[in-house]
Design a protein around this motif. Structure first.
Motif, PDB file in Angstrom:
ATOM      1  N   VAL A  38       0.834  -1.205   0.000  1.00 21.26           N
ATOM      2  CA  VAL A  38       0.000   0.000   0.000  1.00 21.26           C
ATOM      3  C   VAL A  38       0.867   1.254   0.000  1.00 21.26           C
ATOM      4  N   GLY A  39       0.617   2.155  -0.943  1.00 20.33           N
ATOM      5  CA  GLY A  39       1.272   3.452  -0.937  1.00 20.33           C
ATOM      6  C   GLY A  39       0.633   4.321   0.131  1.00 20.33           C
ATOM      7  N   LEU A  40       1.364   4.628   1.194  1.00 21.02           N
ATOM      8  CA  LEU A  40       0.810   5.324   2.359  1.00 21.02           C
ATOM      9  C   LEU A  40       1.466   6.685   2.537  1.00 21.02           C
ATOM     10  N   SER A  41       0.711   7.741   2.276  1.00 21.73           N
ATOM     11  CA  SER A  41       1.242   9.096   2.451  1.00 21.73           C
ATOM     12  C   SER A  41       0.980   9.630   3.846  1.00 21.73           C
ATOM     13  N   GLY A  42      -0.043   9.082   4.510  1.00 21.11           N
ATOM     14  CA  GLY A  42      -0.481   9.612   5.799  1.00 21.11           C
ATOM     15  C   GLY A  42      -1.722  10.463   5.657  1.00 21.11           C
ATOM     16  N   VAL A  69       6.897   7.468   1.130  1.00 19.91           N
ATOM     17  CA  VAL A  69       8.004   8.196   0.503  1.00 19.91           C
ATOM     18  C   VAL A  69       8.029   9.626   1.039  1.00 19.91           C
ATOM     19  N   HIS A  70       9.146   9.999   1.657  1.00 22.85           N
ATOM     20  CA  HIS A  70       9.388  11.375   2.119  1.00 22.85           C
ATOM     21  C   HIS A  70      10.085  12.084   0.963  1.00 22.85           C
ATOM     22  N   HIS A  71       9.461  13.133   0.431  1.00 22.86           N
ATOM     23  CA  HIS A  71       9.961  13.768  -0.788  1.00 22.86           C
ATOM     24  C   HIS A  71      11.024  14.841  -0.549  1.00 22.86           C
ATOM     25  N   GLY A  72      11.385  15.062   0.716  1.00 27.26           N
ATOM     26  CA  GLY A  72      12.385  16.095   0.991  1.00 27.26           C
ATOM     27  C   GLY A  72      11.830  17.497   0.829  1.00 27.26           C
ATOM     28  N   LEU A  73      10.511  17.617   0.893  1.00 28.10           N
ATOM     29  CA  LEU A  73       9.826  18.901   0.765  1.00 28.10           C
ATOM     30  C   LEU A  73       8.953  19.120   2.016  1.00 28.10           C
ATOM     31  N   ARG A  74       8.499  20.305   2.249  1.00 32.69           N
ATOM     32  CA  ARG A  74       7.549  20.657   3.318  1.00 32.69           C
ATOM     33  C   ARG A  74       8.112  20.518   4.722  1.00 32.69           C
ATOM     34  N   GLY A  75       9.413  20.279   4.865  1.00 32.73           N
ATOM     35  CA  GLY A  75      10.062  20.340   6.169  1.00 32.73           C
ATOM     36  C   GLY A  75       9.413  19.507   7.254  1.00 32.73           C
ATOM     37  N   ASP A 102      15.029  13.300  -2.819  1.00 35.07           N
ATOM     38  CA  ASP A 102      15.116  14.749  -3.021  1.00 35.07           C
ATOM     39  C   ASP A 102      14.344  15.048  -4.305  1.00 35.07           C
ATOM     40  N   ALA A 103      13.050  15.294  -4.161  1.00 33.49           N
ATOM     41  CA  ALA A 103      12.186  15.474  -5.334  1.00 33.49           C
ATOM     42  C   ALA A 103      12.594  16.679  -6.168  1.00 33.49           C
ATOM     43  N   ALA A 104      13.043  17.739  -5.519  1.00 37.35           N
ATOM     44  CA  ALA A 104      13.456  18.946  -6.254  1.00 37.35           C
ATOM     45  C   ALA A 104      14.655  18.640  -7.146  1.00 37.35           C
ATOM     46  N   LYS A 105      15.622  17.890  -6.626  1.00 36.76           N
ATOM     47  CA  LYS A 105      16.807  17.529  -7.420  1.00 36.76           C
ATOM     48  C   LYS A 105      16.407  16.581  -8.560  1.00 36.76           C
ATOM     49  N   GLU A 106      15.536  15.634  -8.253  1.00 34.72           N
ATOM     50  CA  GLU A 106      15.102  14.706  -9.307  1.00 34.72           C
ATOM     51  C   GLU A 106      14.380  15.455 -10.424  1.00 34.72           C
ATOM     52  N   ALA A 107      13.638  16.484 -10.067  1.00 36.71           N
ATOM     53  CA  ALA A 107      12.938  17.278 -11.071  1.00 36.71           C
ATOM     54  C   ALA A 107      13.938  17.989 -11.990  1.00 36.71           C
ATOM     55  N   LEU A 108      15.019  18.530 -11.399  1.00 42.70           N
ATOM     56  CA  LEU A 108      16.055  19.189 -12.194  1.00 42.70           C
ATOM     57  C   LEU A 108      16.756  18.188 -13.105  1.00 42.70           C
ATOM     58  N   ARG A 119       6.149  11.664  -8.434  1.00 39.98           N
ATOM     59  CA  ARG A 119       5.316  10.528  -8.852  1.00 39.98           C
ATOM     60  C   ARG A 119       6.174   9.411  -9.447  1.00 39.98           C
ATOM     61  N   LEU A 120       7.106   9.791 -10.322  1.00 44.35           N
ATOM     62  CA  LEU A 120       7.976   8.787 -10.947  1.00 44.35           C
ATOM     63  C   LEU A 120       8.834   8.070  -9.905  1.00 44.35           C
ATOM     64  N   ALA A 121       9.337   8.830  -8.946  1.00 47.73           N
ATOM     65  CA  ALA A 121      10.171   8.233  -7.902  1.00 47.73           C
ATOM     66  C   ALA A 121       9.350   7.279  -7.035  1.00 47.73           C
ATOM     67  N   ARG A 122       8.122   7.678  -6.699  1.00 45.58           N
ATOM     68  CA  ARG A 122       7.269   6.810  -5.882  1.00 45.58           C
ATOM     69  C   ARG A 122       7.034   5.466  -6.565  1.00 45.58           C
ATOM     70  N   TYR A 123       6.654   5.527  -7.839  1.00 44.73           N
ATOM     71  CA  TYR A 123       6.351   4.279  -8.533  1.00 44.73           C
ATOM     72  C   TYR A 123       7.599   3.427  -8.710  1.00 44.73           C
ATOM     73  N   ARG A 124       8.750   4.067  -8.882  1.00 45.27           N
ATOM     74  CA  ARG A 124       9.998   3.299  -8.972  1.00 45.27           C
ATOM     75  C   ARG A 124      10.240   2.537  -7.671  1.00 45.27           C
ATOM     76  N   LEU A 125      10.028   3.215  -6.562  1.00 40.88           N
ATOM     77  CA  LEU A 125      10.240   2.579  -5.262  1.00 40.88           C
ATOM     78  C   LEU A 125       9.184   1.517  -4.980  1.00 40.88           C
TER      79      LEU A 125
END
Length: 270
Positions: A38-42, A69-75, A102-108, A119-125
């Motif tokens: 299960v993909g669980l964001s909370g 998945v903790h995206h490294g955003l929102r502190g 680090d979603a911001a770095k992956e986006a770059l 989204r891509l990182a989540r599905y990969r994991l």
């Protein structure tokens, strides 16, 4: 976040569970002995999904695990979501995985939006974790918490950007290893389910903004359509999507039959 209170024998609590059972059976989502990751964001949707599947684990004879998945955003807010997800799984005795990216770095690196990179990182994991689990059991499915309202947004999103029948058909209940058990219920029903059972969840502050296209559809366009054109518009969108999906499936079956029979032969001019 309040405590977890699992109430018993309340018929109204069974409604969403019953809908989910019917939908999962109709779409042959799992078999006895399967694993479900299960993909669980909370957030409310994924918490609702986890709880429903936890309640139904014996009905379907499935094993559950959850991945956050903790995206490294929102502190601190993202740290709270991760801690809550871990605590919920501990209470339910569900094995829990947590990954940080680090979603911001992956986006770059990918030259795409942060939303898409995440989204891509989540599905990969999800896929990597599911494959590792499949070394222990026969088959593992990845369950996401998409619901009926998400599907209506997806249909509009695809329509506005330009799409054929496949896109207008919206989300499919089953796509390869991915299953969507809540696709037949609405966000309102999920929230009512959690409220009735007095189960807490986390709110993502970015969901209330309009920076992302989907948020604009959710908070501006669909509410305006419901208010000014037709209150039942989302249901009508989903009915049209169902028709489009059926037509797309029909064309795919026809094309497969043609290919299997040797293809289309050239017509000869008399």
């Amino acid at each position: 976040m309040s405590g977890f209170i699992f109430k018993r024998d309340k018929k109204k609590y069974k409604r969403m569970q019953k809908q989910t059972v019917i939908y999962m059976k109709q779409n042959h989502m799992t078999r006895p002995g399967d694993g479900v990751l299960v993909g669980l964001s909370g957030g409310a949707d994924s918490v609702g999904l986890l709880l429903v599947l936890w309640k139904l684990r014996e009905t379907f004879q499935i094993s559950l695990r959850a991945l956050h998945v903790h995206h490294g955003l929102r502190g601190a807010e993202a740290d709270r979501d991760a801690a809550f997800s871990r605590m919920l799984c501990e209470r339910l005795e569900i094995p829990f995985y947590e990954f940080r990216i680090d979603a911001a770095k992956e986006a770059l690196d990918r030259k795409c939006s942060i939303e898409e990179a995440g989204r891509l990182a989540r599905y990969r994991l999800y896929e990597e974790t599911a494959r590792a689990w499949e070394e222990e059991i026969r088959r593992v499915h990845i369950a996401t918490a998409h619901h009926a309202d998400d599907n209506a947004e997806t249909v509009l999103f695809n329509l506005f950007r330009g799409s054929g029948l496949k896109g207008l058909g919206g989300m499919r209940p089953v796509r390869d290893a991915v299953i969507r058990p809540l696709l037949s219920v609405t966000r309102k029903e999920i929230l009512a389910y959690l409220e009735e059972k007095e189960i807490s969840y986390c709110e993502d502050s970015t969901n209330s903004g309009t920076d992302y296209i989907r948020n604009r559809l959710r908070h501006e366009i669909i509410p305006a359509v419901r208010e000014r054109i037709n209150e039942g518009a989302p249901s009508n969108i989903l009915q049209a999507a169902k028709t489009a999906a059926a037509a797309d499936a029909c064309f795919e079956r026809a094309a497969r039959r043609i290919l299997e029979s040797g293809g289309i032969r050239e017509r000869r001019e008399d």
